[in-house]
Each structure stands twice: as structure tokens, then as C-alpha cells.
Scaffold this motif. Structure first.
Motif, mmCIF file in Angstrom:
data_model
loop_
_atom_site.group_PDB
_atom_site.id
_atom_site.type_symbol
_atom_site.label_atom_id
_atom_site.label_comp_id
_atom_site.label_asym_id
_atom_site.label_seq_id
_atom_site.Cartn_x
_atom_site.Cartn_y
_atom_site.Cartn_z
ATOM 1 N N CYS A 1 0.893 -1.308 -0.055
ATOM 2 C CA CYS A 1 0.083 -0.036 -0.098
ATOM 3 C C CYS A 1 0.966 1.437 -0.134
ATOM 4 O O CYS A 1 0.399 2.267 -0.305
ATOM 5 N N VAL A 2 2.117 1.299 0.354
ATOM 6 C CA VAL A 2 2.925 2.458 0.515
ATOM 7 C C VAL A 2 4.290 2.591 -0.136
ATOM 8 O O VAL A 2 5.111 3.156 -0.148
ATOM 9 N N ALA A 3 4.269 1.380 -0.994
ATOM 10 C CA ALA A 3 5.332 1.060 -2.181
ATOM 11 C C ALA A 3 5.317 1.978 -3.276
ATOM 12 O O ALA A 3 4.068 2.989 -3.494
ATOM 13 N N VAL A 4 6.184 2.413 -3.910
ATOM 14 C CA VAL A 4 6.260 3.547 -4.887
ATOM 15 C C VAL A 4 6.517 3.040 -6.179
ATOM 16 O O VAL A 4 7.598 2.167 -6.379
ATOM 17 N N ALA B 1 3.091 16.545 4.631
ATOM 18 C CA ALA B 1 3.717 16.646 6.052
ATOM 19 C C ALA B 1 4.991 17.276 5.921
ATOM 20 O O ALA B 1 5.728 17.256 4.942
ATOM 21 N N ASP B 2 5.438 17.878 6.977
ATOM 22 C CA ASP B 2 6.837 18.440 6.901
ATOM 23 C C ASP B 2 7.717 17.269 7.251
ATOM 24 O O ASP B 2 8.827 17.460 6.774
ATOM 25 N N ALA B 3 7.446 16.247 7.862
ATOM 26 C CA ALA B 3 8.329 15.159 8.057
ATOM 27 C C ALA B 3 7.346 14.036 8.383
ATOM 28 O O ALA B 3 6.320 13.944 9.257
ATOM 29 N N ILE B 4 7.801 12.874 7.755
ATOM 30 C CA ILE B 4 7.089 11.556 8.286
ATOM 31 C C ILE B 4 8.140 10.597 8.436
ATOM 32 O O ILE B 4 9.082 10.412 7.848
ATOM 33 N N SER C 1 12.877 8.007 6.935
ATOM 34 C CA SER C 1 12.112 8.299 6.176
ATOM 35 C C SER C 1 12.307 8.227 4.562
ATOM 36 O O SER C 1 13.411 7.427 4.257
ATOM 37 N N SER C 2 11.694 8.667 3.826
ATOM 38 C CA SER C 2 11.671 8.539 2.158
ATOM 39 C C SER C 2 11.219 9.870 1.673
ATOM 40 O O SER C 2 10.228 10.454 1.893
ATOM 41 N N ALA C 3 11.967 10.310 0.564
ATOM 42 C CA ALA C 3 11.630 11.468 -0.134
ATOM 43 C C ALA C 3 10.345 11.403 -0.793
ATOM 44 O O ALA C 3 9.468 12.525 -1.318
ATOM 45 N N PHE C 4 9.738 10.078 -1.057
ATOM 46 C CA PHE C 4 8.520 10.017 -1.666
ATOM 47 C C PHE C 4 7.301 10.108 -0.633
ATOM 48 O O PHE C 4 6.286 10.064 -1.085
ATOM 49 N N ALA D 1 12.808 14.601 2.817
ATOM 50 C CA ALA D 1 13.825 13.836 3.367
ATOM 51 C C ALA D 1 15.199 14.410 3.297
ATOM 52 O O ALA D 1 15.932 13.686 3.047
ATOM 53 N N THR D 2 15.101 15.805 3.317
ATOM 54 C CA THR D 2 16.427 16.620 3.479
ATOM 55 C C THR D 2 17.484 16.097 4.650
ATOM 56 O O THR D 2 17.071 15.701 5.499
#
Length: 572
Positions: free
Chosen positions: A123-126, A176-179, A190-193, A197-198
């Protein structure tokens, strides 16, 4: 590489410290007394406890002395529902902050068979990236409360953190600002997707991880408390669950080590056992507390959101069932850990509010449930059902391949290449065969479910079985045939230590019914008997934060918020 001593002999420092915080919590001095939540609090904390059924909450509620006790002294809905049939982690989390059922979020399962690619999609694969670790919310078709908040209030910030990637992403939404979530080989990541994710965003996770592994190298962590209450000790009984003899003791038997090299863990069994332990939730709450401090959440001009999903109850429930000493100890540890987290928030002296719910419930392992008097409890080998169905369809249609493409025994997709007529005949034959199975309660085809009128705004207690399926059905993602097994049927047979012994994912109330608890400083305690849904949470938070609500399936709860267009009292 050097290894730490066995963890069973390790000190229980982290958990014992958390337990000390389980004393009754004082209400902050800045409390605002009232029957409705104050408008626009500076910080909203949305909590989900994975696999936290209403029954589990009610069973242990009298013993709570910490954070769960506090939340129970707010506005308490014990008849909350994840009203849909697909009671899994990803669908359940997709409802909490979107206000939409899975039929609208598009998240109809943790994974589903994708006809276009002929493969299973997480469900959250890219899609479209070669990075197997890429995770994001691209399959989530709607925005979350955090997204609404950031659009309406310049300067508002939204963060999400969980032990599971899918839980954090479903609650964090698209902007979101971050996950953050826990990665077994690195700690919080985290992941940039999923969100930015800086290096700046990842810095708190890397600092937390580095400090954690330094502590663990110095003294191996205790996954479980070294002492248990008399209530939990009385539940320490062995059970044979499938082919696995479960000793039922706390701490569970384990031989685990911590690596001194660059990776977190020397052996995968450490990561595996960590997730299924009370320490896992403590880590998430510790990191969440540091995010509050580092980002000064709740201290800006706008309302901030922090979404937290705690995963240990789910991992423990799957591994040990929810009727034994393991889950009893987990409830006490979670209560203590939440108490410590709320004490940390109190010390900031800022106006905040909390809502807590769950993504789904669960049943206990059928062997123990049966021993405790549940005559319906049984175990069915779901993989064997799929194999038998394949055998029958191969025989009937003289096939040289297995036509059932999906893996699960409750969501079945039939393939026949480009021969649509053959596929239709095989689906019809599969329905007949499945309906004749003694363990099957009902069988629905995709066409039957798609023809059901939208069940939105029907009370969750009044939904028919097929309407529950309709709430989590998506024509492009759901299978050809959806199967409901008799209540208290567990699909799957554990064959080795660590295998799943108990689960969820059914349309029955033990999986659907979850607590929904609202608390803020000065709240007037109220126990509400009305049946509400998790989709009611987001529009209620929107009214509290004074932000516009898009089209949703839920409704604003007048016993909690000043709902729009209904005056100060609102309307349920």
C-alpha cells in the motif's frame, strides 16, 4: 563483531523508568475547563494504537494508572468503529485523519493483487523507482487533516511517526513536514517519496539513532520488564498454537544480540523481537517527544499536528495472541509510556489536545479462545484453501496453470489471460465451491459489491455484511471474490516460533470495534455510548482547529467540538 549478553539477563532500565511514570497524572495548570474542546489548540496529537480493540481497552481499563487512564477521563467513545470489512493496518490508518472510508481512500488492504502488472502491490510502495525501500503515499487518493490544516493556516506544521511505514504515511498524508518510521537496519528513517527527506529533516532521526545504539552497546536493552503484576503473572500459561508450543511466559524466551558495527543489529531476530516487545512503543514515544522539542511544536502562531501510531500491540498480538501474559504486560507498559509522554507535554505548558483510536481490533489465538469457552474459535489453513481451489479449477477447466493469482483466501482474483469468458466461468465455479466450504459464512463477487449503494451515514452497528465490504471496496484494486469466514475463524497455521498465531482482517465486530478517546486539559469527563466511526475524527478535529472540511464520509461530533453550521452545540 562482538555480541552483548543475552537480553533476558539485561537490566530493565528504560521500561522501569517508564513504569515509574504510571502514577496518576496531574492536570496541567493551564487547563481550560469546558464541555467542548477549546478552539485552535496549539498542538493536536493524534494517536493510533495498532490492534487496540475496544474489548482489549475495556478489559484492562480498570488497571490503567497512567496515560490510558487520563485519556479515559476525557470524552470516551467505547463504541467506536472502523466500520469497513478490510480491518487491516493500512486501510484502518487511512480512515483516521482523512474522514473517508477505504473505498474513497483507495487503501483497500495492506497489499493487493495488481492486474496490470500481475504482481502484488504494497500500500505504500512507490511505482516507477528502482529503489525497493522507497515508500510514499502515492496510492492514498485523498488528503488528510494535516493537509487541510497546512492549507488553511500558514505556518501550521504536520509531523507523523510510527513503528510502521504504512501507519506513519497514512496518517501523515501528502504534505507533511516530515514522516518517520522505524527501519530494522537503521532506526528511524524516512523517504523523499513520503515527505521531505533533506539532511535537516533526517538530522533528528540520525541523532536519535546514534544515541540509541551507543546506549545499547553500553548496556543491552531490556525488551520486556523483569517483573510483572499478579494479574499478568496469572496469565502465564503454555498453549499449543498450531504446530508451535508457546510457553506463555514473560519475558518470552529469546537469545538476542546487539551489533557493535555500523548496522543496528547483528541478527535479524533482534529486530524481529524488538518489534514484538513493549520497548518498541517507548522508542516511538521518545522520538516523538524529541520531535516536539526540536521543532518547537505547539509554540507557533498556528495549530500544529503530531500523528503517532504505536505498533507493538499489533506485533505482540500476532505473535502471542491478545489473551495471555504478553499482551497484559504490554498494556501496562503502554499505559506507563503514554503517561510519561503526556507528562512531557504538560511540562511545556501549552494548550494541546489528544485523540486516540486504533486501526482495527483482533481476536485471540483460537486455541486459547476455545479453552476459555469460545466454541466458535477455530483455525483454518488459508493457504490450503487456495491450493484446493486451484486444484478444483484446474480439474474443472482442464488448466495447465493455477488460476488464483492472489495469495489470500479472503480476497481472490482469478486470471485467464485475455479469455474473459473463461475467467467469468471460473469465477462462477469458484463462488459455488467457496460457498460449499463449511468454514465460509458468505461469498460476494465484485459485481455484487459494486452494485451496493453508498452506505455512508448508515450507523456502523446497522451495516449489513455486504455494506461493510462496500466501504472498503475499490473496483480497480479489490479482488474478484471476497470471502467472509465464520466469526472467530483464524486463517493461517503457525509452524515455527515467530509465526503469526492470531490475526484480524475480518468484517466482524471484534475487528471493527475500537475506542475513540478525546482529551484536553480541563475536559469534563464523559462516557458516550453512541456508535461513531473513525471517519468522524478528522471533521471533528477540523472544527476544533477552525479549518474547512472537504467532502468526507464522517461527521463532526457535537459532544466534542463546536461543529460548523450548527451553532455552538453542533449536531451529531
Amino acid at each position: 563483531m562482538t555480541h552483548a549478553p543475552r537480553l533476558r539477563a539485561a537490566l530493565a532500565g528504560a521500561l522501569l523508568a517508564a513504569a515509574a511514570l504510571a502514577a496518576p497524572l496531574a492536570t496541567p495548570a493551564a487547563a481550560q475547563t469546558g464541555t467542548l474542546a477549546p478552539r485552535a489548540p496549539k498542538l493536536i496529537v493524534a494517536l493510533s494504537i495498532d490492534q487496540f480493540s475496544a474489548e482489549l481497552y475495556e478489559r484492562y481499563r480498570p488497571s490503567f494508572t497512567g496515560g490510558l487512564k487520563r485519556l479515559g477521563e476525557g470524552v470516551s467513545f467505547v463504541n467506536g468503529y472502523q466500520s469497513h470489512a478490510a480491518t487491516e493496518t493500512c486501510p484502518g490508518h487511512s480512515t483516521i485523519l482523512t474522514g473517508r472510508h477505504p473505498a474513497a481512500t483507495g487503501i483497500i488492504a495492506n497489499s493487493w493483487y495488481d492486474r496490470a502488472s500481475g504482481s502484488t502491490l504494497y500500500c505504500v510502495a512507490v511505482k516507477g523507482t528502482a529503489d525497493p525501500d522507497a515508500r510514499g503515499g502515492q496510492m492514498l487518493r485523498v488528503d488528510t487533516f494535516g493537509d487541510w490544516l497546512k492549507r488553511a493556516q500558514p505556518g501550521a506544521r504536520s509531523f507523523a511517526v510510527s513503528g510502521k511505514d504504512r501507519a506513519a504515511i497514512m496518517m501523515g498524508g501528502h504534505h507533511a513536514d516530515a514522516i518517520y518510521w522505524w527501519g530494522d537496519n537503521e532506526g528511524f528513517t524516512s523517504s523523499a517519496f513520503a515527505a521531505p527527506a533533506t539532511p535537516t529533516v533526517l538530522a533528528p532521526a540520525r541523532a536519535f539513532n546514534a544515541a540509541l545504539i551507543a546506549r545499547w552497546k553500553a548496556a543491552p536493552p531490556a525488551l520486556w520488564p523483569t517483573s510483572v503484576s499478579a494479574r499478568c503473572a496469572a496469565l502465564q500459561k503454555p498453549f499449543q498454537m498450531g504446530a508451535v508450543a508457546m510457553p506463555g511466559t514473560v519475558p518470552p524466551p529469546a537469545s538476542l544480540t546487539v551489533e557493535t558495527g555500523p548496522n543496528f543489529f547483528a541478527r535479524t531476530d533482534f529486530a524481529d523481537q524488538l518489534r514484538a516487545s513493549p520497548l518498541f512503543d517507548q522508542l516511538v514515544l521518545d522520538f516523538a517527544g524529541q520531535l516536539i522539542d526540536r521543532n518547537r511544536l505547539g509554540r507557533g502562531a498556528a495549530t500544529d499536528l503530531l500523528a503517532i501510531s504505536l505498533s507493538a500491540t499489533d506485533y505482540i498480538g500476532h505473535r502471542y495472541g491478545n489473551g495471555g501474559a504478553e499482551d497484559c504486560v504490554q498494556m501496562a507498559a503502554l499505559d506507563a509510556a503514554l503517561g510519561g509522554f503526556f507528562a512531557r507535554l504538560d511540562a511545556l505548558n501549552l494548550p494541546y489536545m489528544v485523540v486516540l483510536t486504533a486501526d482495527h481490533g483482533a481476536a485471540d489465538a483460537p486455541e486459547r479462545a476455545a479453552a476459555n469457552g469460545n466454541a466458535q474459535a477455530r483455525r483454518v489453513d488459508g493457504a490450503a484453501v487456495v491450493r484446493a481451489l486451484n486444484t478444483e479449477l484446474r480439474r474443472q477447466f482442464a488448466l495447465g496453470y493455477d488460476p488464483v493469482a492472489s495469495e489470500g483466501a479472503d480476497d481472490i482474483t482469478i486470471t485467464a489471460g485475455a479469455d474473459a469468458a473463461l475467467a467469468a466461468r471460473m469465477r462462477a465455479a469458484a463462488v459455488v465451491w467457496l460457498k460449499a466450504r463449511p468454514e465460509v459464512e458468505a461469498v460476494f463477487t465484485a459485481d455484487e459489491i459494486a452494485a451496493v449503494p453508498s452506505p455512508s451515514h448508515i450507523p456502523p452497528t446497522q451495516l449489513s455484511l455486504i455494506q461493510r465490504y462496500a466501504e472498503s471496496f475499490d473496483r480497480s484494486r479489490s479482488g474478484d471474490i471476497l470471502v467472509a469466514y465464520h466469526p472467530y475463524t483464524t486463517l493461517g497455521v503457525p509452524r515455527a516460533p515467530g509465526d503469526v498465531v492470531a490475526g484480524h482482517g475480518t468484517p466482524w465486530d471484534y475487528d471493527r470495534r475500537v475506542p475513540i478517546l478525546f482529551w484536553w486539559p480541563g475536559v469534563t469527563p464523559r462516557a458516550e455510548s453512541a456508535a461513531i466511526e473513525t471517519v468522524d475524527i478528522a471533521p471533528t478535529l477540523a472544527a476544533i482547529a477552525a479549518v474547512p472540511t472537504p467532502a468526507v464520509d464522517g461527521r463532526c461530533l457535537a459532544s466534542v467540538a463546536r461543529c460548523p453550521n450548527t451553532g455552538d452545540s453542533g449536531q451529531n
